[in-house]
Motif scaffolding. Structure first.
Motif, short mmCIF file in Angstrom:
data_model
loop_
_atom_site.label_atom_id
_atom_site.label_comp_id
_atom_site.label_asym_id
_atom_site.label_seq_id
_atom_site.Cartn_x
_atom_site.Cartn_y
_atom_site.Cartn_z
N PHE A 1 0.83 -1.20 0.00
CA PHE A 1 0.00 0.00 0.00
C PHE A 1 0.87 1.26 0.00
N HIS A 2 1.83 1.31 0.91
CA HIS A 2 2.68 2.49 1.01
C HIS A 2 3.54 2.68 -0.25
N ILE A 3 4.03 1.57 -0.79
CA ILE A 3 4.85 1.66 -2.00
C ILE A 3 4.05 2.21 -3.16
N SER B 1 4.91 5.69 -4.84
CA SER B 1 5.30 5.64 -6.25
C SER B 1 4.48 6.60 -7.09
N PHE B 2 3.17 6.56 -6.95
CA PHE B 2 2.31 7.46 -7.73
C PHE B 2 2.47 8.89 -7.25
N GLY B 3 2.70 9.06 -5.95
CA GLY B 3 2.88 10.41 -5.42
C GLY B 3 4.14 11.06 -5.93
N PHE C 1 13.29 6.13 -1.21
CA PHE C 1 13.25 5.84 -2.64
C PHE C 1 13.98 6.86 -3.51
N PRO C 2 13.77 8.18 -3.27
CA PRO C 2 14.35 9.16 -4.20
C PRO C 2 15.85 9.10 -4.38
N GLN C 3 16.58 8.59 -3.39
CA GLN C 3 18.03 8.55 -3.55
C GLN C 3 18.47 7.53 -4.59
N PHE C 4 17.59 6.58 -4.94
CA PHE C 4 17.92 5.58 -5.93
C PHE C 4 17.19 5.81 -7.26
N ILE C 5 16.32 6.81 -7.29
CA ILE C 5 15.54 7.11 -8.49
C ILE C 5 16.10 8.36 -9.16
N LYS C 6 16.34 8.26 -10.46
CA LYS C 6 16.83 9.41 -11.21
C LYS C 6 16.05 9.52 -12.53
N GLY D 1 8.11 3.48 -13.01
CA GLY D 1 8.73 2.17 -13.26
C GLY D 1 9.86 1.89 -12.29
N GLN D 2 10.68 2.89 -12.03
CA GLN D 2 11.78 2.73 -11.08
C GLN D 2 11.25 2.47 -9.67
N SER D 3 10.20 3.18 -9.29
CA SER D 3 9.61 3.00 -7.96
C SER D 3 9.10 1.57 -7.79
N PHE D 4 8.46 1.04 -8.84
CA PHE D 4 7.95 -0.33 -8.76
C PHE D 4 9.10 -1.34 -8.68
N GLN D 5 10.18 -1.08 -9.40
CA GLN D 5 11.35 -1.97 -9.32
C GLN D 5 11.87 -2.05 -7.89
N LEU D 6 12.03 -0.88 -7.30
CA LEU D 6 12.54 -0.83 -5.92
C LEU D 6 11.54 -1.44 -4.95
#
Length: 211
Positions: free
Chosen positions: A53-55, A59-61, A136-141, A149-154
């Motif tokens: 739920f939180h992910i 992710s969408f946020g 999450f943001p530190q690994f998303i660029k 897509g990156q958020s879902f991967q993580l």
């Protein structure tokens, strides 16, 4: 697509996070001790759905914020720095070494209620959303492609690691509770280790250069 080296760093960080004693671990051990492994596993599925739920929300946020607000990515990352440092401080500051004096007297509940308790324990915890929003943001660029897509991967990686470790915790709850009771020094060590990891992640964000 997130580079494999950064993906592995995230996996290692997620592993360290789930190994750090916290409310989920304490609850799962308590439930397993009081009602058996099956109850612990059902509760675990509820906890994992809470993570999901939180992910999804984060992710969408993140995707909406990054597209709607210029420089939002940088702002969110540095807010994450502050929150991770706050978590590190609280990790050390929290007192006591008997956090694994788990409650063995929990009443026996039906499977549906066990699942709901595990789910709501995570869903209604605002700190979880804040943690993901800072982690999450530190690994998303943006240059790696779709933010969503990156958020879902993580998220998928984090869920797999969390489920695997917590499943082992459930099936070995009695041994773990006994070991923690006999080794209170480990609690202090893990607090400082966890604080060091959180501080390191915060520094990684702060000194990362935007491309």
């Amino acid at each position: 697509m997130i580079p494999i080296n950064e993906f592995l760093v995230f996996a290692l960080a997620s592993l360290i996070m789930v190994l750090s004693p916290g409310p989920n671990m304490i609850y799962l051990i308590s439930r397993s001790l009081s009602q058996g492994r099956q109850a612990g596993i059902i509760s675990l599925f509820g906890v994992i759905c809470g993570f999901l739920f939180h992910i999804l929300m984060v992710s969408f946020g993140l995707t909406a914020i990054f597209f709607a607000v210029p420089y939002a990515f940088v702002i969110v990352k540095f807010l994450g720095v502050g929150y991770l440092l706050y978590l590190a401080y609280n990790t050390i500051r929290s007192g006591g070494t008997k956090i694994f004096d788990t409650d063995r007297s929990l009443k026996k509940d039906k499977p549906f209620k066990l699942f709901n308790i595990g789910l709501l324990t995570n869903v209604l915890n605002p700190k979880m959303a804040l943690f993901y929003l800072s982690f999450f943001p530190q690994f998303i660029k943006p240059e790696y492609g779709s933010i969503l897509g990156q958020s879902f991967q993580l998220g998928i990686m984090q869920i797999i690691i969390s489920f695997s470790i917590n499943f082992l915790i459930v099936i070995s709850a009695a041994k773990m509770a006994g070991w923690f009771a006999k080794n209170p020094l480990w609690v202090r060590v893990q607090k400082w280790f966890m604080a060091s990891v959180l501080t390191g992640l915060a520094v990684k964000i702060a000194f990362a250069k935007a491309k």
